[in-house]
Motif scaffolding. Structure first.
Motif, PDB file in Angstrom:
ATOM      1  N   ARG A  55      18.754   4.141  -6.641  1.00 59.22           N
ATOM      2  CA  ARG A  55      17.896   4.314  -5.472  1.00 59.22           C
ATOM      3  C   ARG A  55      18.564   3.701  -4.251  1.00 59.22           C
ATOM      4  O   ARG A  55      18.862   2.501  -4.228  1.00 59.22           O
ATOM      5  N   THR A  86      12.185  10.113  -1.857  1.00 56.84           N
ATOM      6  CA  THR A  86      10.963   9.583  -2.443  1.00 56.84           C
ATOM      7  C   THR A  86       9.902   9.328  -1.371  1.00 56.84           C
ATOM      8  O   THR A  86      10.146   9.469  -0.171  1.00 56.84           O
ATOM      9  N   GLN A  92      17.088   9.012  -4.236  1.00 54.02           N
ATOM     10  CA  GLN A  92      17.404   8.700  -5.633  1.00 54.02           C
ATOM     11  C   GLN A  92      18.436   9.668  -6.177  1.00 54.02           C
ATOM     12  O   GLN A  92      18.338  10.878  -5.960  1.00 54.02           O
ATOM     13  N   ASN A  94      19.871  10.861  -9.833  1.00 59.30           N
ATOM     14  CA  ASN A  94      19.335  10.835 -11.201  1.00 59.30           C
ATOM     15  C   ASN A  94      20.386  10.799 -12.303  1.00 59.30           C
ATOM     16  O   ASN A  94      20.026  10.607 -13.460  1.00 59.30           O
TER      17      ASN A  94
END
Length: 561
Positions: A55, A86, A92, A94
């Motif tokens: 993040r 977000t 973010q 992944n």
């Protein structure tokens, strides 16, 4: 926007090397997994269902084009060519490799980006209004004070390991677009008798126990916001529950003590620091505020004939302008929302190629800056009316011009069970199924403004509690089901939605949403919005429609079986 100085940059570089050494020690077995966990968390690194999730902070949602290009490069080089914005403005990734994260941090540091305190039991990213500084309804620009709060919260030694995570949001407009009532601390800037200050809200939050915050101080002069927040945090750090993670948030403490007693404790603590070194001086405010001066706006007419003619000639362009632009305080300009909610794509996802397109658009049309909203979209805050048609064409070519801002398919949605190890159910397939069911723009425009928010678990990263329609994924005997709430809302009149009844299977969800919409359309008065109809007729007509024949259907299915 704020530009980092030598001290800021050295702090970030030191953090990179610190974490590089922590990763090395963990790999060498010098740090156990339990010892490494809080260290990686405060560098934005989670271990998720399939891979680490990383993040990256976007403080109060502001970014420049060079930073976005760097994010595009990082996503392409170290991940799978896309990222996810977000509800806290963060990006973010992944699929990064944990061992690559120090290198990613080093690359981010080149453009003054970092992952500091984007997770863990610490003071998280400060959030605010995506239209801060340009909104026509703005009372006071919150960005200078948001930046001062960011600097104060970064590596604050007393609050590095709080009982639980802690979030602050600040709003300076007549309309609250920062969900301030549902933060650990919510701050409303206002002017009383010519004096600027804050209404301070404390103890809000969503998650397992959703609670609307309460006013702990109606007016606080702006110079004291750091010392007063420090007093709040000291009371929380001292009395907050550390024996039970579910009861460790400040909202539980405020509820247990009552806001009056909590406020008394804060005032007693504040008395010791009220005029201390953390009091903001006018000189310090001016130093930071200088970074947020108005760009070189052109002096242009508030009405642009060519722009109006293009709207009249092209229905698709006119629709986009109606839904995806926002009033600007400077005549002849508009703020543009680039939708990250095209049908068939996970809400909030953006590819590396799209990031580069947005960076180019920002450079060409919006003074090289952009914003991220908590609704998971990207904003170009300073676009001339004369340039809107060109922006629309280029955004459309990149899949960034879906004219659905504020409509049903512009939903907030967390990554859910497809990625998150905490999720009880998948969120993205539900969002996709609803997008497919409501794929007619004419129908969406007829429905009008409506917020649909989806969370994959009780942590409420999708803000389902404050959606007009909220969807929560739940686990029932290892099967995925979805609970529905109605009536939640953001803004200064924020309130929590109410659960309408038993949960539904994934396959039922498009029908459930469609039935809710049908009840609204059948009962609304002319120009009446969804929430107005819901408040007027109550939840029962919606509840009766979605559960109509459900018990009979289950009984019949059981008999056939």
């Amino acid at each position: 926007m704020y530009k980092y100085d030598a001290i800021d940059r050295q702090l970030i570089l030191d953090r990179v090397e610190q974490f590089r050494d922590q990763v090395r020690r963990w790999q060498a077995g010098e740090l156990t997994d339990d010892e490494f966990r809080p260290l990686r968390l405060q560098n934005g690194l989670y271990i998720q269902r399939h891979a680490p999730m990383f993040r990256i902070a976007v403080p109060y949602g502001m970014m420049n084009s060079a930073q976005l290009r760097k994010l595009a490069h990082v996503a392409r080089q170290y991940d799978r060519g896309y990222g996810h914005f977000t509800t806290r403005h963060n990006l973010q990734l992944n699929w990064p490799k944990l061992t690559d994260v120090p290198d990613i941090l080093a690359e981010l540091a080149e453009v003054d980006l970092h992952a500091i305190q984007t997770s863990g039991n610490c003071l998280r990213n400060i959030t605010t209004d995506q239209f801060a500084g340009v909104a026509a309804d703005e009372v006071i620009d919150p960005r200078p004070l948001a930046e001062i709060l960011r600097q104060w919260t970064t590596f604050h030694p007393e609050f590095a390991f709080l009982p639980r995570k802690f979030k602050i949001a600040i709003s300076g407009s007549q309309e609250d677009r920062a969900v301030t009532w549902f933060h650990d601390i919510g701050l409303h800037l206002k002017v009383v008798d010519g004096v600027t200050g804050f209404t301070v809200i404390v103890g809000g939050g969503l998650g397992r126990t959703p609670i609307r915050g309460q006013v702990v101080r109606d007016f606080l002069p702006w110079q004291h916001i750091l010392t007063y927040c420090e007093a709040i945090l000291r009371v929380y750090n001292r009395f907050g529950r550390r024996d039970n993670a579910y009861k460790a948030r400040i909202k539980i403490l405020v509820q247990a003590l009552g806001v009056e007693e909590f406020g008394q404790l804060v005032e007693a603590e504040w008395a010791h620091a009220k005029d201390g070194p953390a009091t903001i001086t006018q000189a310090e405010y001016d130093r930071v505020a200088a970074h947020f001066g108005a760009p070189a706006y052109a002096t242009i007419a508030a009405v642009n004939t060519a722009f109006e003619e293009k709207k009249a000639a092209e229905k698709a362009f006119a629709r986009w302008v109606d839904r995806n632009t926002h009033a600007h305080k400077v005549p002849g300009y508009a703020a543009v929302t680039l939708s990250l909610k095209p049908h068939g794509v996970a809400p909030g996802d953006i590819t590396s190629e799209q990031m580069e397109v947005v960076a180019d658009l920002a450079d060409r049309y919006s003074f090289g800056e952009l914003r991220i909203s908590h609704e998971q979209n990207v904003i170009l805050a300073d676009v001339r009316l004369a340039d809107l048609h060109a922006v629309w064409q280029q955004a459309k070519a990149a899949g960034l011009a879906t004219p659905n801002i504020g409509l049903l398919t512009s939903m907030i949605c967390c990554p859910g069970g497809d990625f998150c190890d905490l999720a009880n159910a998948k969120s993205i397939p539900i969002a996709t199924a609803i997008q497919q069911r409501f794929d007619d723009l004419d129908y969406l425009f007829d429905i009008g403004d409506i917020d649909l928010n989806i969370s994959g678990c009780m942590n409420a990263c999708g803000h389902h509690h404050v959606g007009h329609i909220g969807v929560l994924g739940v686990d029932k005997n290892n099967d995925e089901f979805y609970q529905v709430t109605l009536g939640g809302r953001q803004g200064y009149e924020a309130r929590l939605g109410k659960v309408i009844g038993p949960s539904f299977s994934a396959g039922e969800m498009p029908d459930v949403v469609e039935k809710i919409i049908q009840v609204y359309l059948e009962n609304r008065h002319p120009d009446e919005r969804f929430l107005d109809t819901l408040d007027r007729i109550g939840v029962d007509p919606f509840k009766n429609r979605v559960y109509e024949g459900r018990a009979h259907g289950k009984a019949k299915q059981k008999e056939t079986a």
